[in-house]
Scaffold this motif. Sequence first.
Motif, mmCIF file in Angstrom:
data_model
loop_
_atom_site.group_PDB
_atom_site.id
_atom_site.type_symbol
_atom_site.label_atom_id
_atom_site.label_comp_id
_atom_site.label_asym_id
_atom_site.label_seq_id
_atom_site.Cartn_x
_atom_site.Cartn_y
_atom_site.Cartn_z
ATOM 1 N N LEU A 179 -71.065 -50.337 -55.492
ATOM 2 C CA LEU A 179 -71.758 -49.280 -54.752
ATOM 3 C C LEU A 179 -71.542 -47.928 -55.435
ATOM 4 C CD1 LEU A 179 -73.507 -49.197 -52.201
ATOM 5 C CD2 LEU A 179 -71.454 -48.632 -50.894
ATOM 6 N N ASN A 180 -70.332 -47.670 -55.833
ATOM 7 C CA ASN A 180 -70.010 -46.409 -56.506
ATOM 8 C C ASN A 180 -70.752 -46.305 -57.836
ATOM 9 O OD1 ASN A 180 -68.825 -43.952 -57.000
ATOM 10 N ND2 ASN A 180 -66.762 -44.756 -57.354
ATOM 11 N N GLU A 181 -70.770 -47.407 -58.584
ATOM 12 C CA GLU A 181 -71.447 -47.419 -59.876
ATOM 13 C C GLU A 181 -72.954 -47.219 -59.732
ATOM 14 O OE1 GLU A 181 -72.269 -50.653 -63.453
ATOM 15 O OE2 GLU A 181 -70.357 -50.725 -62.374
ATOM 16 N N LEU A 217 -79.331 -45.511 -58.734
ATOM 17 C CA LEU A 217 -80.143 -46.727 -58.560
ATOM 18 C C LEU A 217 -80.435 -46.889 -57.067
ATOM 19 C CD1 LEU A 217 -78.212 -49.064 -61.042
ATOM 20 C CD2 LEU A 217 -80.315 -47.766 -61.456
ATOM 21 N N TRP A 218 -81.306 -46.022 -56.560
ATOM 22 C CA TRP A 218 -81.538 -45.953 -55.112
ATOM 23 C C TRP A 218 -82.148 -47.235 -54.555
ATOM 24 C CZ3 TRP A 218 -78.345 -42.494 -55.227
ATOM 25 C CH2 TRP A 218 -78.481 -41.268 -55.871
ATOM 26 N N ILE A 275 -79.498 -49.942 -54.310
ATOM 27 C CA ILE A 275 -78.564 -49.657 -53.222
ATOM 28 C C ILE A 275 -79.206 -49.990 -51.875
ATOM 29 C CG2 ILE A 275 -77.342 -47.829 -51.985
ATOM 30 C CD1 ILE A 275 -76.923 -46.437 -54.663
ATOM 31 N N SER A 276 -80.479 -49.618 -51.714
ATOM 32 C CA SER A 276 -81.185 -49.907 -50.460
ATOM 33 C C SER A 276 -81.206 -51.396 -50.162
ATOM 34 C CB SER A 276 -82.626 -49.368 -50.530
ATOM 35 O OG SER A 276 -82.637 -47.963 -50.649
ATOM 36 N N GLN A 277 -81.407 -52.207 -51.197
ATOM 37 C CA GLN A 277 -81.420 -53.651 -51.015
ATOM 38 C C GLN A 277 -80.019 -54.177 -50.676
ATOM 39 O OE1 GLN A 277 -84.457 -55.232 -50.917
ATOM 40 N NE2 GLN A 277 -85.038 -53.089 -51.112
ATOM 41 N N PRO A 322 -83.178 -40.263 -47.326
ATOM 42 C CA PRO A 322 -84.347 -39.691 -48.026
ATOM 43 C C PRO A 322 -84.736 -40.467 -49.280
ATOM 44 C CG PRO A 322 -82.721 -37.997 -47.495
ATOM 45 C CD PRO A 322 -82.053 -39.309 -47.290
ATOM 46 N N LYS A 323 -83.837 -41.304 -49.758
ATOM 47 C CA LYS A 323 -84.083 -42.055 -50.986
ATOM 48 C C LYS A 323 -84.623 -43.456 -50.702
ATOM 49 C CE LYS A 323 -80.067 -39.664 -53.003
ATOM 50 N NZ LYS A 323 -79.655 -38.925 -51.809
#
Length: 225
Positions: free
Chosen positions: A26-28, A34-35, A38-40, A71-72
């Motif tokens: 998650l941090n990376e 890589l929005w 991350i959302s997935q 927002p992303k």
Amino acid sequence: MATADYLSTKQAANAENAQKDKWMDLNEHYGKKLWYQISQKLTDLLRDDAFIASAGGYLEFYKKFVQDMEPKMGPYKLAETAVFLSSKIYPNSPDEAVAFLEAAKKKLKNTAQDVPADCILSTQIGSALLHKKDFPAVKTLLEETEKKLRGIDDVTLAHPQFYELSSEYYRLEGTHAEYFHEALKYLGCANLEKLSCMFPFCHAQFLACCYLATISPLLQPKRSE
């Protein structure tokens, strides 16, 4: 605390346990912006009890991370995430859940692509209002949401959720013909493989009764003049 600092702190705090790889990824991903990825990932992370515990609970994870990501996100993901979190953060507080969902609606853009997501959030608000038995408010919300759905050409993820709410509203109101009509719409657009095994059991008998109540006047013999 900024989001990047929060992630770094959590990664360090979980460096020796089973959650370390999730925080590291998650941090990376956040560092690389890589929005979408991350959302997935959020879909699984929010349903991982051990991860949420390591994050400090749903409310802290929302305030420290998810809120920054909203927002992303695409409109569907934003709505899906808000609906899920509203039930976790405010499971017994429908008024606070409604306020949370209303705030999420304001984060959508005023575009045609965002309308289905807006309807998903409105439907969840309706569910909270129905839990309070605020029937007039639910009826108004159903009418407003249905107008928006009529402007959408395709069947979307919002449609089955809306018809599930509308059918439940009419069932509780005791309006059998409308319930029968809305329940059939729900079954017509829902993914039947994902239905709870209890839905057919709970609703089939009631649907049958509503059907008989609806057509019984048509079956009555006509009286001779």
